[in-house]
Design an enzyme around this catalytic site. Structure first.
Site, PDB file in Angstrom:
ATOM      1  N   GLY A  45      60.384  17.786  58.465  1.00 41.59           N
ATOM      2  CA  GLY A  45      60.392  17.930  57.016  1.00 41.59           C
ATOM      3  C   GLY A  45      61.422  18.943  56.607  1.00 41.59           C
ATOM      4  O   GLY A  45      62.064  19.573  57.440  1.00 41.59           O
ATOM      5  N   GLY A  57      61.799  22.089  53.795  1.00 41.19           N
ATOM      6  CA  GLY A  57      61.173  22.879  52.739  1.00 41.19           C
ATOM      7  C   GLY A  57      62.223  23.682  52.011  1.00 41.19           C
ATOM      8  O   GLY A  57      63.418  23.511  52.233  1.00 41.19           O
ATOM      9  N   GLY A  58      61.765  24.537  51.150  1.00 40.66           N
ATOM     10  CA  GLY A  58      62.678  25.350  50.368  1.00 40.66           C
ATOM     11  C   GLY A  58      63.511  26.263  51.244  1.00 40.66           C
ATOM     12  O   GLY A  58      64.624  26.628  50.902  1.00 40.66           O
ATOM     13  N   GLY A 105      64.461  25.547  54.384  1.00 43.32           N
ATOM     14  CA  GLY A 105      65.303  24.857  55.353  1.00 43.32           C
ATOM     15  C   GLY A 105      64.533  23.788  56.096  1.00 43.32           C
ATOM     16  O   GLY A 105      63.356  23.535  55.824  1.00 43.32           O
ATOM     17  N   GLU A 106      65.217  23.147  57.048  1.00 43.16           N
ATOM     18  CA  GLU A 106      64.614  22.031  57.748  1.00 43.16           C
ATOM     19  C   GLU A 106      63.698  22.485  58.886  1.00 43.16           C
ATOM     20  O   GLU A 106      63.878  23.562  59.434  1.00 43.16           O
ATOM     21  CB  GLU A 106      65.715  21.143  58.330  1.00 43.16           C
ATOM     22  CG  GLU A 106      66.367  20.292  57.267  1.00 43.16           C
ATOM     23  CD  GLU A 106      67.876  20.283  57.352  1.00 43.16           C
ATOM     24  OE1 GLU A 106      68.433  20.887  58.294  1.00 43.16           O
ATOM     25  OE2 GLU A 106      68.489  19.699  56.453  1.00 43.16           O
ATOM     26  N   VAL A 107      62.742  21.612  59.221  1.00 43.19           N
ATOM     27  CA  VAL A 107      61.839  21.892  60.328  1.00 43.19           C
ATOM     28  C   VAL A 107      61.958  20.760  61.353  1.00 43.19           C
ATOM     29  O   VAL A 107      61.893  19.590  60.992  1.00 43.19           O
ATOM     30  CB  VAL A 107      60.362  21.949  59.869  1.00 43.19           C
ATOM     31  CG1 VAL A 107      59.500  22.525  60.969  1.00 43.19           C
ATOM     32  CG2 VAL A 107      60.233  22.754  58.603  1.00 43.19           C
ATOM     33  N   LYS A 119      62.040  26.054  62.775  1.00 41.13           N
ATOM     34  CA  LYS A 119      62.400  26.101  61.356  1.00 41.13           C
ATOM     35  C   LYS A 119      63.739  26.787  61.203  1.00 41.13           C
ATOM     36  O   LYS A 119      63.932  27.890  61.700  1.00 41.13           O
ATOM     37  CB  LYS A 119      61.311  26.866  60.606  1.00 41.13           C
ATOM     38  CG  LYS A 119      61.630  27.057  59.149  1.00 41.13           C
ATOM     39  CD  LYS A 119      60.393  27.394  58.353  1.00 41.13           C
ATOM     40  CE  LYS A 119      59.465  26.217  58.256  1.00 41.13           C
ATOM     41  NZ  LYS A 119      58.731  26.045  57.069  1.00 41.13           N
ATOM     42  N   ASP A 136      54.338  31.848  48.510  1.00 41.68           N
ATOM     43  CA  ASP A 136      54.600  30.429  48.287  1.00 41.68           C
ATOM     44  C   ASP A 136      53.404  29.603  48.766  1.00 41.68           C
ATOM     45  O   ASP A 136      53.548  28.657  49.519  1.00 41.68           O
ATOM     46  CB  ASP A 136      55.889  30.014  49.003  1.00 41.68           C
ATOM     47  CG  ASP A 136      56.476  28.734  48.415  1.00 41.68           C
ATOM     48  OD1 ASP A 136      56.027  28.323  47.322  1.00 41.68           O
ATOM     49  OD2 ASP A 136      57.367  28.149  49.037  1.00 41.68           O
TER      50      ASP A 136
END
Ligand SMILES: *[C@@H]1O[C@H](CO)[C@@H](O)[C@H](O)[C@H]1NC(C)=O
Ligand SMILES: *[C@@H]1O[C@H](CO)[C@@H](O)[C@H](O)[C@H]1NC(C)=O
Ligand SMILES: *[C@@H]1O[C@H](CO)[C@@H](O)[C@H](O)[C@H]1NC(C)=O
Ligand SMILES: *[C@@H]1O[C@H](CO)[C@@H](O)[C@H](O)[C@H]1NC(C)=O
Ligand SMILES: *[C@@H]1O[C@H](CO)[C@@H](O)[C@H](O)[C@H]1NC(C)=O
Ligand SMILES: *[C@@H]1O[C@H](CO)[C@@H](O)[C@H](O)[C@H]1NC(C)=O
Length: 623
Positions: free
Chosen positions: A344, A346-347, A349-351, A365, A461
């Site tokens: 996925g 997210g805000g 960066g990528e995971v 991450k 968050d």
């Protein structure tokens, strides 16, 4: 060339290694303008004695009595240009005449440079006796005659001079019984016709910053020590760099001193070129071979030493051990960041899903942290986050600081996010009991961050997409503490970027601060999601109800809270279960109180949910 790569690698290693620590990060960009260190738009970034302001995307420089927009910044020579005051409409009077023109605070670290050519306009006759160039062939006449916006200044005495003398390094003075207006040009080429002159501007220079001041060691970053300033008799203390490190005023960090006996950053080519003349080709080849070999060895040693030192930082203070992963290890584990490993984005960066050599599954991450923090600071923050250990928090196992961006390595939680489950086809898997249990676990995880972690960690968050579910559908909070790694202000920016507005504490808009009670607010929204199976923000709802928090609060006011509950939950529920749904709804609304002090603490929220669960269990046992 064979030795091109190792050279490149070495220099990049030295580069990353040079960045060790600073007390405050540079400030985030203002609109599209970046704000270089030491300029400071907020007390928590830059060097606060270099205060400027960021107002709706524009940087402002405050003089003693006025504000001037900043039009350009050149950090390499510590200069910036501000737009001078305009003329009052249809006059030759400067708008800042009432405050006597541009006056810098002489205690502030800015002065007016000698690159400014200044014209004084609409002067009284007395000025003609001054040492300024007020002759009829003075450049200012050329300017007035050739510029429409200055046409009102015609036929009055005017004078020109270069700024930066002792009386003009802090002010450009206009006054009622002297000259009433001014214009300034930076690096003006007197040979050019007026039509090709640059925009008017006043160039200021700032003094290179000293080490940041501190009250105690806690104010200083890794690599520096708070101590008395020998140049000050006012008892000022500063974060002085530890031995082996050197204050770099351009970046505001303590940087490694050069220790390479062969000279740092020196290009070996001149040496080789010099030798070419005298030595045979074979000898040169041997020499190059030897240099390459030595360089290789040094790089290897350097790399090993770096990893060792990083591991030491990461595991200082004992506790859980965190691992410094090498770039190679991570690339192997993620199959070189293969698309099919992407879990996925997210805000932050990528995971990616990764499988370590021993078979352990991890989530890698990529931390998009900007260049706000140096390697050692990232390591230090990661160390703190690795100490965090609670069954409802996703564990951070370590990090990798070798590749382009810092990477964080987490334990792998297999079952996706709470958001996926609530919005996906099988929300039926989440029974009321299961939902209460997820709510309880995550509340406890957050309460642990607020009250048991040292230092306390505010998540900043909290949202259903940051709550992961394991194979038994236990909730686990992820992504905590990422804000510690990023710019201090990134939480604000990323909130917009991620569209997590539906979760954002409304008090944030008033003071731009996120506290533990902001997490409580966001958690209140998560509770509503568990209760309603609806999205935090959903434009398919009527306009007034787009925001889930607002929507449910309205229903509560109308005493219709049960209308909000997911029909699938209500179906076949016992009276007691319906009561507990209502209770959880009221708890959520309590978390969403407009004023922070009226919201419960995360600990109280966790206890309340535990209580709700206990009455369900007690009743179940009775029957
Ligand atoms: C020049 O300054 C004087 C004194 O403030 C003012 O009365 C006059 O209008 C100014 N001239 C112009 C052309 O604005
Ligand atoms: C402008 O600021 C200076 C201090 O730097 C002060 O002495 C002066 O009175 C101020 N002038 C006005 C008109 O406010
Ligand atoms: C000038 O700067 C000093 C130190 O930064 C501050 O204490 C003082 O209040 C400033 N004066 C004015 C008029 O802004
Ligand atoms: C005034 O400036 C003009 C134009 O730059 C120059 O030709 C002249 O010599 C100057 N006069 C004095 C007295 O400096
Ligand atoms: C002003 O400019 C006009 C043309 O733009 C020129 O004819 C005139 O000589 C100029 N006067 C002065 C005093 O420079
Ligand atoms: C302004 O400050 C800079 C940096 O300290 C200094 O080098 C320069 O001489 C100063 N200029 C004036 C005109 O005082």
């Amino acid at each position: 060339m064979a030795n091109a790569n190792p050279l490149l690698l070495l220099s990049s290693l030295l580069l990353t290694y040079a960045i060790c620590s600073f007390s405050l990060p540079p400030c985030p960009s203002c609109g599209s303008t970046s704000v270089p260190y030491p300029l400071s738009t907020a007390p928590n970034c830059g060097d606060p004695s270099y205060r400027i302001r960021c107002v709706s995307g524009t940087l402002l420089f405050d003089s003693s009595n006025n504000s001037y927009p900043i039009t350009s910044i050149s950090p390499s020579n510590q200069r910036l240009i501000v737009a001078p005051s305009s003329f009052l409409p249809n006059t030759c009077i400067a708008a800042d005449l009432p405050s006597n023109g541009l006056q810098l605070n002489s205690s502030a670290p800015f002065n007016i440079t000698s690159s400014n050519t200044i014209f004084y306009l609409n002067c009284s006759d007395t000025i003609l006796n001054s040492p300024l160039n007020c002759t009829s062939n003075s450049l200012c006449h050329l300017y007035v005659n050739g510029t429409n916006s200055a046409s009102d200044c015609g036929n009055t005495p005017c004078c020109a001079f270069r700024a930066g003398g002792s009386t003009t390094s802090y002010r450009i003075r206009v006054r009622q019984d002297g000259c009433r207006a001014y214009r300034s040009f930076v690096n003006l080429d007197y040979g050019l016709p007026v039509s090709r002159w640059p925009q008017p501007g006043v160039e200021l220079q700032w003094v290179l910053p000293r080490e940041p001041t501190c009250g105690g060691q806690g104010d200083c970053g890794w690599g520096s020590t708070c101590g008395p300033d020998p140049n000050s008799n006012a008892g000022i203390r500063r974060c002085f760099c530890n031995s082996g490190l050197q204050w770099d005023p351009l970046t505001g960090v303590c940087a490694k001193e050069c220790q390479d006996p062969d000279g740092c950053g020196k290009d070996p080519t001149p040496l080789i070129a010099g030798l070419t003349a005298g030595l045979g080709v074979a000898l040169i080849a041997a020499l190059i071979g030897f240099l390459v070999y030595r360089r290789h060895r040094r790089i290897k040693e350097e790399q090993e030493r770096l990893t060792r030192e990083r591991e030491e930082i990461l595991n200082a203070g004992g506790g859980k051990t965190a691992k410094v992963f090498t770039g190679k290890e991570i690339k192997k584990a993620t199959n070189n960041f293969a698309k099919d490993r992407l879990l996925g984005a997210g805000g932050y960066g990528e995971v990616y899903k990764g499988i370590l050599e021993d078979g352990t599954m991890v989530a890698v991450k990529c931390a998009k942290l900007g260049n706000a923090k140096g390697t050692d600071q990232v390591l230090n923050e990661v160390r703190i986050l690795c100490q965090v250990n609670h069954k409802s928090l996703v564990r951070l196992l370590g990090c990798c600081v070798e590749l382009e961006q810092p990477l964080l390595v987490y334990e792998y939680i297999p079952n996706g996010t709470l958001l996926d489950h609530l919005q996906g086809g099988n929300r039926g898997l989440l029974s009321w009991k299961r939902r209460l249990s997820i709510a309880h676990a995550t509340a406890e995880g957050l309460a642990y961050l607020h009250f048991s972690a040292v230092p306390p960690i505010y998540h900043r968050d909290v949202k259903s997409s940051n709550i992961l579910l394991d194979e038994k559908l236990n909730g686990k909070v992820s992504d905590f503490g990422l804000s510690r790694l990023a710019h201090t202000d990134l939480s604000h920016i990323s909130t917009c970027a991620q569209g997590t507005l539906g979760y954002l504490d409304p008090e944030y808009y008033r003071n731009y601060q996120l506290t533990d009670k902001s997490d409580v607010y966001s958690f209140g929204v998560v509770l509503l999601e568990l209760l309603t199976s609806q999205k935090a923000i959903d434009f398919n709802r009527p306009p007034d109800d787009v925001n889930l928090a607002v929507y449910v609060q309205r229903l509560v006011e109308e005493e219709r809270i049960m209308d909000a509950v997911d029909p699938m939950l209500k179906e076949g529920a016992s009276t007691l279960e319906l009561e507990t749904m209502k209770a959880l709804g009221f708890l959520a609304v309590g978390c969403l109180e407009e004023r922070r002090q009226n919201r419960p603490s995360m600990k109280e929220v966790a206890e309340e949910i535990e209580y709700i669960i206990s009455i369900t269990a007690a009743k179940a046992a009775e029957q």
